[in-house]
Scaffold this active site. Structure first.
Site, mmCIF file in Angstrom:
data_model
loop_
_atom_site.group_PDB
_atom_site.id
_atom_site.type_symbol
_atom_site.label_atom_id
_atom_site.label_comp_id
_atom_site.label_asym_id
_atom_site.label_seq_id
_atom_site.Cartn_x
_atom_site.Cartn_y
_atom_site.Cartn_z
ATOM 1 N N CYS A 1 -3.368 -18.684 16.389
ATOM 2 C CA CYS A 1 -4.236 -17.825 15.558
ATOM 3 C C CYS A 1 -5.697 -17.847 16.018
ATOM 4 O O CYS A 1 -6.378 -16.827 15.935
ATOM 5 C CB CYS A 1 -4.124 -18.217 14.089
ATOM 6 N N HIS B 1 -9.806 -17.481 9.058
ATOM 7 C CA HIS B 1 -8.473 -16.949 9.361
ATOM 8 C C HIS B 1 -7.679 -16.892 8.051
ATOM 9 O O HIS B 1 -7.725 -17.820 7.244
ATOM 10 C CB HIS B 1 -7.783 -17.869 10.372
ATOM 11 N N ASN C 1 -0.608 -13.146 6.903
ATOM 12 C CA ASN C 1 -1.194 -13.797 8.072
ATOM 13 C C ASN C 1 -0.957 -12.910 9.306
ATOM 14 O O ASN C 1 0.172 -12.788 9.765
ATOM 15 C CB ASN C 1 -0.538 -15.168 8.246
HETATM 16 O O1 UT7 Z 1 -1.664 -19.294 10.888
HETATM 17 C C1 UT7 Z 1 -1.198 -20.478 11.465
HETATM 18 C C2 UT7 Z 1 -1.374 -21.596 10.550
HETATM 19 N N1 UT7 Z 1 -0.411 -21.541 9.482
HETATM 20 C C3 UT7 Z 1 -0.756 -22.031 8.317
HETATM 21 O O2 UT7 Z 1 -1.881 -22.419 8.145
HETATM 22 C C4 UT7 Z 1 0.295 -22.167 7.238
HETATM 23 C C5 UT7 Z 1 0.155 -23.520 6.577
HETATM 24 N N2 UT7 Z 1 1.139 -23.808 5.574
HETATM 25 C C6 UT7 Z 1 1.218 -23.132 4.382
HETATM 26 O O3 UT7 Z 1 0.529 -22.169 4.187
HETATM 27 C C7 UT7 Z 1 2.138 -23.664 3.317
HETATM 28 O O4 UT7 Z 1 2.618 -24.917 3.697
HETATM 29 C C8 UT7 Z 1 3.318 -22.725 2.983
HETATM 30 C C9 UT7 Z 1 2.829 -21.490 2.253
HETATM 31 C C10 UT7 Z 1 4.029 -22.328 4.278
HETATM 32 C C11 UT7 Z 1 4.339 -23.438 2.081
HETATM 33 O O5 UT7 Z 1 3.712 -23.946 0.917
HETATM 34 P P1 UT7 Z 1 3.993 -25.435 0.425
HETATM 35 O O6 UT7 Z 1 3.333 -25.602 -0.848
HETATM 36 O O7 UT7 Z 1 3.562 -26.341 1.550
HETATM 37 O O8 UT7 Z 1 5.549 -25.456 0.225
HETATM 38 P P2 UT7 Z 1 6.664 -26.322 0.979
HETATM 39 O O9 UT7 Z 1 6.843 -25.871 2.382
HETATM 40 O O10 UT7 Z 1 6.352 -27.768 0.770
HETATM 41 O O11 UT7 Z 1 7.943 -25.933 0.155
HETATM 42 C C12 UT7 Z 1 8.061 -26.221 -1.244
HETATM 43 C C13 UT7 Z 1 9.400 -25.716 -1.725
HETATM 44 C C14 UT7 Z 1 10.574 -26.184 -0.883
HETATM 45 O O12 UT7 Z 1 11.631 -26.487 -1.760
HETATM 46 P P3 UT7 Z 1 11.971 -28.025 -2.145
HETATM 47 O O13 UT7 Z 1 12.287 -28.688 -0.828
HETATM 48 O O14 UT7 Z 1 10.726 -28.549 -2.766
HETATM 49 O O15 UT7 Z 1 13.135 -27.886 -3.057
HETATM 50 C C15 UT7 Z 1 10.930 -24.977 -0.053
HETATM 51 O O16 UT7 Z 1 12.281 -24.933 0.302
HETATM 52 O O17 UT7 Z 1 9.436 -24.282 -1.691
HETATM 53 C C16 UT7 Z 1 10.615 -23.846 -1.001
HETATM 54 N N3 UT7 Z 1 10.298 -22.583 -0.319
HETATM 55 C C17 UT7 Z 1 10.377 -21.391 -0.925
HETATM 56 N N4 UT7 Z 1 10.747 -21.023 -2.174
HETATM 57 C C18 UT7 Z 1 10.694 -19.717 -2.473
HETATM 58 C C19 UT7 Z 1 9.863 -22.408 0.946
HETATM 59 N N5 UT7 Z 1 9.658 -21.091 1.178
HETATM 60 C C20 UT7 Z 1 9.969 -20.447 0.040
HETATM 61 C C21 UT7 Z 1 9.965 -19.085 -0.338
HETATM 62 N N6 UT7 Z 1 10.325 -18.772 -1.607
HETATM 63 N N7 UT7 Z 1 9.572 -18.102 0.506
#
Ligand code: UT7
Length: 324
Positions: free
Chosen positions: A112, A251, A281
């Protein structure tokens, strides 16, 4: 020493809108989850004919028009993309072809922050008086690089492009920059197959290796820390304080990363530009799209100080302070 100044910015996003509600019909997700965790409400999806080069070309035409320049006035094209039309030729060369000009043209790929890296390269070339007027295109057709069965990534990204025209000037333009990277963290955010390590095969297709893979929580943690650090370092180099900044344009990856970065720097929300709800993004293109929107809305005005910052695959990160 001359400055590299931004003469104009143009952007282009595809017409087709994919909302969170549309995504609810594709993967097991909800508008509530996506909005709460990322701040995204909708994103743009390129049509079949809109490749990264086409999106970039459309944004370049707008930037040229705003600068009142002809393609022939351009000395060099740098294209910042993570989603090229193909392995080679470079997307920058395809854009030069579409503009019908013969100039040096190449791509840079640094996640990015490719936009920050490309601006740094353009700045160096202009300050060294090697080139006078540079077209820097940032373009992403991320929808083509997603695994639409992976809900943890496919809801986050969108397509779009933005172009900068930079030129030599005696007035302040890019004031300072800070770039960094850590190649040991590359596994946390990658597109595994299709390169010389894992050429496309039945096996890579079966294992769904032709899609963005991200360990979101880990990436999030590093992003918050390194985006704030980049801002502090670049302000130090510019001999500026956060209060000297009129706009922070980060970003657009996650609203919580943006808020945490602004909070760490003590920059009030009114000075932080956010449009992630509309586009998701768009990787290398996000900062240019935001800047163009700000100029069009008469928010960003000539003479104001802007801080742009990014973090992404590599890992790479960095920031630039410039006077618009
Ligand atoms: O541009 C390049 C750089 N990229 C970034 O900066 C992205 C950085 N990361 C993020 O923005 C966040 O980590 C995310 C938005 C990707 C995810 O948010 P999070 O609060 O870190 O959630 P998580 O990955 O820890 O997932 C929490 C839960 C999981 O379920 P369990 O294991 O707690 O039961 C996931 O399976 O949310 C679940 N989950 C979803 N649920 C509904 C993951 N994706 C989804 C979804 N819808 N789309």
């Amino acid at each position: 020493m001359p400055y590299a100044k931004i003469l104009s910015i143009g952007s282009y996003v595809p017409e087709n809108i994919l909302t969170n509600y549309d995504l609810e019909r594709i993967v097991e997700t909800s508008d509530e989850w996506i909005t709460e965790r990322s701040g995204i409400k909708e994103r743009r999806i390129a049509s079949k004919d809109e490749t990264a080069s086409i999106l970039g070309y459309k944004s370049a035409l707008k930037a040229l028009q705003k600068a009142n320049l002809d393609p022939k006035d351009i000395d060099l094209i740098i294209c910042a993309t993570n989603t090229p039309d193909m392995q080679f030729p470079a997307t920058g060369c395809l854009i030069a072809g579409l503009l019908n000009i013969r100039v040096p043209c190449f791509d840079i790929q640094a996640g990015c922050p490719s936009v920050i890296y490309a601006l740094e390269i353009a700045r160096g070339l202009i300050e060294a008086k090697l080139y006078k007027t540079i077209l820097l295109v940032t373009t992403e057709a991320l929808s083509r690089y997603l695994d639409w069965t992976d809900r943890s990534t496919c809801v986050l990204f969108g397509d779009g492009a933005s172009s900068f025209i930079l030129t030599r000037s005696n007035e302040p333009g890019i004031i300072s920059s800070y770039l960094s990277g850590d190649g040991n963290l590359g596994d946390l955010l990658k597109f595994p197959a299709g390169g010389s390590k894992e050429p496309a095969s039945i096996y890579t297709i079966k294992n769904k290796e032709h899609g963005i893979r991200m360990q979101g929580r880990e990436v999030f943690r590093y992003a918050v820390s390194y985006m704030a650090e980049s801002c502090i370092k670049v302000l130090e180099k510019a001999n500026m304080k956060p209060e000297d900044i009129d706009w922070l344009v980060p970003h657009q990856a996650n609203i919580r990363i943006i808020d945490a970065t602004a909070e760490k720097l003590n920059i009030p929300k009114e000075k932080v530009y956010v449009n992630i709800h509309k586009y998701g993004n768009t990787s290398a293109a996000s900062i240019g799209i935001a800047l163009d929107e700000m100029i069009e809305a008469n928010l960003l005005k000539r003479g104001q100080n802007v801080l742009i910052v990014s973090f992404g695959a590599g890992f790479t990160w960095g920031a630039i302070a410039f006077r618009y």
